[in-house]
Design an enzyme around this catalytic site. Structure first.
Site, mmCIF file in Angstrom:
data_model
loop_
_atom_site.group_PDB
_atom_site.id
_atom_site.type_symbol
_atom_site.label_atom_id
_atom_site.label_comp_id
_atom_site.label_asym_id
_atom_site.label_seq_id
_atom_site.Cartn_x
_atom_site.Cartn_y
_atom_site.Cartn_z
ATOM 1 N N SER A 89 0.837 -1.225 -0.061
ATOM 2 C CA SER A 89 -0.103 0.053 0.010
ATOM 3 C C SER A 89 0.741 1.339 0.010
ATOM 4 O O SER A 89 0.715 2.326 -0.782
ATOM 5 C CB SER A 89 -0.867 -0.170 1.045
ATOM 6 O OG SER A 89 -1.937 -1.099 1.321
ATOM 7 N N TYR A 96 -4.785 5.414 2.846
ATOM 8 C CA TYR A 96 -5.988 4.713 3.366
ATOM 9 C C TYR A 96 -5.675 3.293 3.997
ATOM 10 O O TYR A 96 -5.761 2.983 5.031
ATOM 11 C CB TYR A 96 -7.353 4.596 2.541
ATOM 12 C CG TYR A 96 -8.555 4.095 3.287
ATOM 13 C CD1 TYR A 96 -9.469 5.124 3.579
ATOM 14 C CD2 TYR A 96 -8.833 2.967 3.418
ATOM 15 C CE1 TYR A 96 -10.694 4.760 4.191
ATOM 16 C CE2 TYR A 96 -10.141 2.567 4.252
ATOM 17 C CZ TYR A 96 -10.929 3.169 4.366
ATOM 18 O OH TYR A 96 -12.149 3.109 5.050
ATOM 19 N N CYS A 97 -5.312 2.522 3.061
ATOM 20 C CA CYS A 97 -4.701 1.209 3.192
ATOM 21 C C CYS A 97 -3.533 0.989 4.351
ATOM 22 O O CYS A 97 -3.472 0.178 5.109
ATOM 23 C CB CYS A 97 -4.493 0.505 1.736
ATOM 24 S SG CYS A 97 -6.024 0.006 0.916
ATOM 25 N N VAL A 98 -2.647 1.941 4.068
ATOM 26 C CA VAL A 98 -1.399 2.124 4.815
ATOM 27 C C VAL A 98 -1.796 2.304 6.251
ATOM 28 O O VAL A 98 -1.552 1.631 7.094
ATOM 29 C CB VAL A 98 -0.524 3.126 4.397
ATOM 30 C CG1 VAL A 98 0.659 3.374 5.479
ATOM 31 C CG2 VAL A 98 0.392 2.869 3.042
ATOM 32 N N HIS A 101 -4.012 -1.053 7.671
ATOM 33 C CA HIS A 101 -2.963 -2.229 7.781
ATOM 34 C C HIS A 101 -1.951 -2.089 8.605
ATOM 35 O O HIS A 101 -1.447 -2.978 9.436
ATOM 36 C CB HIS A 101 -2.629 -2.850 6.578
ATOM 37 C CG HIS A 101 -3.952 -3.248 5.659
ATOM 38 N ND1 HIS A 101 -4.641 -4.397 6.113
ATOM 39 C CD2 HIS A 101 -4.780 -2.645 4.792
ATOM 40 C CE1 HIS A 101 -5.812 -4.497 5.377
ATOM 41 N NE2 HIS A 101 -5.942 -3.565 4.920
#
Length: 350
Positions: A89, A96-98, A101
């Site tokens: 990511s 957003y994904c960083v 997760h």
């Protein structure tokens, strides 16, 4: 459904833009089946999954790939999978994904290493194995030698490939952060709380194969050789067939060929500092195919450059949410699969 799940779902769905997701209270049929599995296994109705809901088979495809790689309890620890998700990511510029997760990795006990991976400071990752895996995952085309046993390639390669897909979908349909604008101290505290909750959900056991029956069986194509003879290969084959079928009436053959040709020669670098490179790439394409072509090229090669112009031009041609999801999903999965095709063949494990 728990109170947390209901509340989290109401809070999370407004993160989705450019399409209107199906509300949990009105989800029936295939959408209802997927939503129930997501809430059970993920702990809440995750926006990166729910954004697919205007196109039910594509929703099932996204969930099947994500569940059978990241969530299922296998031979690779969940924390290692979350590190791969966060590193991919970061490579794809998907904040957003960083955040999501990175928070999950922190909640699983990642501590400073999780923060370093999320920030892209891989030299600061103390665990040498985790550092090597994160560096491998940061490769935009997964071209480096895998720093783990071949038997783990279906799981870790699967997580990497599915996040190359998810990141592109999120960049088009979700806002940059799962959190509202907050002061730095409040933001850190909120992420810490989120990490604790996500870590608790991530420790749940998830049985393999539960999502497979959402989609019909499909032949495993050659580009999935990295997944070996596994249920992960089965999941990607079913999902790929569903996404292809949804895209047939939406993405013209000429545009498909153009994207596949570009991806075959692509080194993963952004094609240009602005989105104008897509206009040049579409020179000679018939006017009635330019809008879908521009959306497809941008999604596949620099999804963060997809803006209202590209989406609006596509909607002028086809205003349906299901068509927009199908086109973006096809482009995102085509790019992810081309990246995955550069992985070595996987071990023939079950």
């Amino acid at each position: 459904m728990s109170l947390f799940t209901r509340v989290a779902g109401r809070i999370a769905l407004p993160h989705i833009g450019r399409v209107t997701p199906v509300e949990p209270s009105s989800a029936t049929g295939l959408v209802g089946q997927v939503y129930r599995q997501v809430e059970r296994d993920f702990g809440m109705l995750a926006p990166p999954v729910a954004l697919h809901s205007p196109a039910p088979p594509v929703l099932a495809a996204a969930w099947t790939m994500l569940r059978e790689t990241l969530l299922v309890t296998g031979t690779v620890p969940r924390a290692t999978k979350e590190a791969v998700a966060a590193a991919v990511s970061a490579a794809n510029a998907c904040p957003y994904c960083v955040e999501i997760h990175g928070a999950a990795l922190t909640g699983l006990g990642g501590g400073p290493d999780a923060q370093a991976i999320a920030a892209g400071r891989l030299d600061d990752v103390a665990d040498p194995r985790l550092r090597a895996i994160a560096r491998w995952a940061r490769d935009p085309v997964l071209g480096a030698a895998a720093p783990f046993p071949a038997a783990q390639l279906p799981e870790l390669g699967g997580v990497a490939v599915v996040f190359h897909y998810i990141n592109r979908m999120v960049s088009v349909f979700l806002r940059p952060s799962p959190l509202p604008p907050l002061p730095a101290f409040t933001r850190r505290g909120t992420l810490w709380v989120a990490g604790r909750m996500m870590g608790a959900f991530a420790r749940r056991e998830a049985s393999p194969g539960t999502s497979l029956d959402l989609l019909p069986p499909a032949p495993v194509p050659p580009d999935l050789a990295w997944a070996g003879q596994t249920r992960i290969a089965d999941a990607f084959a079913r999902a790929g067939a569903a996404v292809e079928e949804a895209a047939v009436p939406v993405v013209p053959e000429r545009i498909r060929y153009l994207l596949l040709t570009r991806l075959s020669e692509w080194d993963g670098s952004p094609p240009g500092v602005s989105a104008s490179w897509a206009d040049a790439a579409l020179a000679g394409v018939p006017d009635d195919e330019v809008a879908v072509g521009r959306l497809v090229l941008l999604t596949a090669q620099s999804a963060y450059q997809v803006g209202d112009r590209a989406v609006g031009a596509f909607r002028d041609r086809d205003p349906r949410d299901a068509s927009l999801v199908a086109a973006v999903s096809w482009a995102a999965l085509t790019a992810a699969r081309c990246i995955g095709a550069r992985l070595p063949d996987g071990a023939p494990a079950v």
